[in-house]
Design a protein around this motif. Structure first.
Motif, PDB file in Angstrom:
ATOM      1  N   VAL A  26       0.852  -1.190   0.000  1.00 12.91           N
ATOM      2  CA  VAL A  26       0.000   0.000   0.000  1.00 12.91           C
ATOM      3  C   VAL A  26       0.885   1.235   0.000  1.00 12.91           C
ATOM      4  O   VAL A  26       2.054   1.183   0.377  1.00 12.91           O
ATOM      5  CB  VAL A  26      -0.940   0.045   1.233  1.00 12.91           C
ATOM      6  CG1 VAL A  26      -1.905  -1.121   1.244  1.00 12.91           C
ATOM      7  CG2 VAL A  26      -0.153   0.096   2.533  1.00 12.91           C
ATOM      8  N   ASP A  27       0.310   2.340  -0.422  1.00 13.99           N
ATOM      9  CA  ASP A  27       0.962   3.639  -0.291  1.00 13.99           C
ATOM     10  C   ASP A  27       0.821   4.035   1.177  1.00 13.99           C
ATOM     11  O   ASP A  27      -0.292   4.342   1.636  1.00 13.99           O
ATOM     12  CB  ASP A  27       0.286   4.651  -1.215  1.00 13.99           C
ATOM     13  CG  ASP A  27       0.858   6.054  -1.073  1.00 13.99           C
ATOM     14  OD1 ASP A  27       1.234   6.447   0.055  1.00 13.99           O
ATOM     15  OD2 ASP A  27       0.911   6.762  -2.085  1.00 13.99           O
ATOM     16  N   LEU A  28       1.911   3.988   1.932  1.00 11.64           N
ATOM     17  CA  LEU A  28       1.836   4.223   3.374  1.00 11.64           C
ATOM     18  C   LEU A  28       1.326   5.614   3.719  1.00 11.64           C
ATOM     19  O   LEU A  28       0.611   5.780   4.709  1.00 11.64           O
ATOM     20  CB  LEU A  28       3.187   3.970   4.041  1.00 11.64           C
ATOM     21  CG  LEU A  28       3.568   2.515   4.270  1.00 11.64           C
ATOM     22  CD1 LEU A  28       4.895   2.419   4.999  1.00 11.64           C
ATOM     23  CD2 LEU A  28       2.494   1.759   5.035  1.00 11.64           C
ATOM     24  N   ASP A  29       1.678   6.622   2.927  1.00 15.84           N
ATOM     25  CA  ASP A  29       1.200   7.978   3.213  1.00 15.84           C
ATOM     26  C   ASP A  29      -0.323   8.044   3.105  1.00 15.84           C
ATOM     27  O   ASP A  29      -0.998   8.589   3.987  1.00 15.84           O
ATOM     28  CB  ASP A  29       1.838   8.995   2.264  1.00 15.84           C
ATOM     29  CG  ASP A  29       3.312   9.226   2.583  1.00 15.84           C
ATOM     30  OD1 ASP A  29       3.687   9.133   3.768  1.00 15.84           O
ATOM     31  OD2 ASP A  29       4.078   9.499   1.643  1.00 15.84           O
ATOM     32  N   ALA A  30      -0.866   7.494   2.020  1.00 16.96           N
ATOM     33  CA  ALA A  30      -2.319   7.510   1.821  1.00 16.96           C
ATOM     34  C   ALA A  30      -3.014   6.656   2.881  1.00 16.96           C
ATOM     35  O   ALA A  30      -4.050   7.051   3.442  1.00 16.96           O
ATOM     36  CB  ALA A  30      -2.659   7.009   0.424  1.00 16.96           C
ATOM     37  N   TRP A  31      -2.441   5.470   3.147  1.00 14.08           N
ATOM     38  CA  TRP A  31      -3.034   4.602   4.166  1.00 14.08           C
ATOM     39  C   TRP A  31      -3.066   5.302   5.524  1.00 14.08           C
ATOM     40  O   TRP A  31      -4.088   5.292   6.216  1.00 14.08           O
ATOM     41  CB  TRP A  31      -2.235   3.290   4.287  1.00 14.08           C
ATOM     42  CG  TRP A  31      -2.640   2.545   5.510  1.00 14.08           C
ATOM     43  CD1 TRP A  31      -3.702   1.711   5.654  1.00 14.08           C
ATOM     44  CD2 TRP A  31      -2.039   2.649   6.807  1.00 14.08           C
ATOM     45  NE1 TRP A  31      -3.801   1.284   6.961  1.00 14.08           N
ATOM     46  CE2 TRP A  31      -2.783   1.845   7.677  1.00 14.08           C
ATOM     47  CE3 TRP A  31      -0.938   3.351   7.309  1.00 14.08           C
ATOM     48  CZ2 TRP A  31      -2.467   1.715   9.033  1.00 14.08           C
ATOM     49  CZ3 TRP A  31      -0.617   3.224   8.652  1.00 14.08           C
ATOM     50  CH2 TRP A  31      -1.378   2.414   9.502  1.00 14.08           C
ATOM     51  N   ARG A  57       2.205   6.149  10.110  1.00 13.98           N
ATOM     52  CA  ARG A  57       3.097   5.779   9.007  1.00 13.98           C
ATOM     53  C   ARG A  57       4.436   5.290   9.562  1.00 13.98           C
ATOM     54  O   ARG A  57       4.958   4.257   9.139  1.00 13.98           O
ATOM     55  CB  ARG A  57       3.322   6.958   8.064  1.00 13.98           C
ATOM     56  CG  ARG A  57       4.148   6.576   6.816  1.00 13.98           C
ATOM     57  CD  ARG A  57       4.564   7.759   5.984  1.00 13.98           C
ATOM     58  NE  ARG A  57       5.540   8.575   6.712  1.00 13.98           N
ATOM     59  CZ  ARG A  57       5.283   9.740   7.279  1.00 13.98           C
ATOM     60  NH1 ARG A  57       4.095  10.292   7.216  1.00 13.98           N
ATOM     61  NH2 ARG A  57       6.220  10.405   7.939  1.00 13.98           N
ATOM     62  N   GLU A  61       6.091   1.546   9.164  1.00 15.07           N
ATOM     63  CA  GLU A  61       7.442   1.353   8.617  1.00 15.07           C
ATOM     64  C   GLU A  61       8.317   0.588   9.598  1.00 15.07           C
ATOM     65  O   GLU A  61       9.054  -0.328   9.222  1.00 15.07           O
ATOM     66  CB  GLU A  61       8.078   2.703   8.284  1.00 15.07           C
ATOM     67  CG  GLU A  61       7.468   3.382   7.074  1.00 15.07           C
ATOM     68  CD  GLU A  61       7.974   4.814   6.877  1.00 15.07           C
ATOM     69  OE1 GLU A  61       8.595   5.375   7.818  1.00 15.07           O
ATOM     70  OE2 GLU A  61       7.727   5.365   5.797  1.00 15.07           O
TER      71      GLU A  61
END
Length: 196
Positions: A26-31, A57, A61
């Motif tokens: 997934v896109d971590l920023d969007a999630w 986020r 990570e």
């Protein structure tokens, strides 16, 4: 494939926990932005949402680096951010340790490190998922040259559902005023771990 891969491992997440995407692409920023909005509520302050998104986020990570089966960020009060991190990981027998036992898990979880704050405390337990050991430990992180740093406490369960693999449930936190409540939460979570 490890022996445990044929098993389904479950844990009942607390209501105030955010499931971290440790295996999903997934896109971590969007999630993180979406997860923070959901946790803060529809009328949440934008600065709070942004701060919580940054924290979620970073938590995702960090957890991804260890590769747990599942990881949760416990956020009972969104304005205060993450209170604790909860991770459930698998340990698989290998040539060095061909059989996983509760005693092996006890030794693994109670090994002091150079940043141990006080000696770990271990207690044997029996859980629905199998025999277990519960270990409390505390560490000093980011110590300066005077030895002053941040205390990180942990409550862990090493659980043996099988002799070829084990599970480690680890809750960690820095909010020392919440130690008793977080140990109780970990005890409750350990009882919900199931293997099918």
């Amino acid at each position: 494939m490890p022996e445990f891969s044929a098993s389904t491992v479950r844990i009942q997440a607390p209501d105030d926990a955010v499931s971290l995407p440790v295996r999903e692409l997934v896109d971590l920023d969007a999630w993180a932005a979406d997860a923070a909005r959901q946790r803060a509520g529809a009328d949440g302050d934008q600065r709070l949402i942004e701060a919580l998104a940054d924290e979620l986020r970073e938590a995702a990570e960090d957890a991804r680096g260890r590769g747990p089966v599942t990881a949760l960020s416990y956020v009972p009060e969104p304005r205060l951010g993450e209170l604790a991190r909860i991770e459930l990981s698998a340990l698989v027998a290998d040539e060095t340790y061909p059989t996983v036992t509760v005693d092996l898990l006890r030794r693994y979880l109670t090994t002091p490190t150079e940043i141990s704050y006080r000696p770990p405390v271990a207690e044997l337990r029996t859980l629905p998922a199998g025999p277990a050991v519960r270990v409390r430990h505390a560490y000093v992180q980011d110590a300066d040259r005077d030895g002053t740093g941040t205390v990180l406490e942990t409550c862990a369960y090493g659980i043996c559902p099988d002799e070829k693999w084990a599970l480690v449930l680890l809750t960690s936190w820095r909010a020392l005023a919440h130690t008793d409540a977080l140990c109780t939460l970990t005890d409750d979570l350990a009882r919900t771990v199931s293997v099918n």
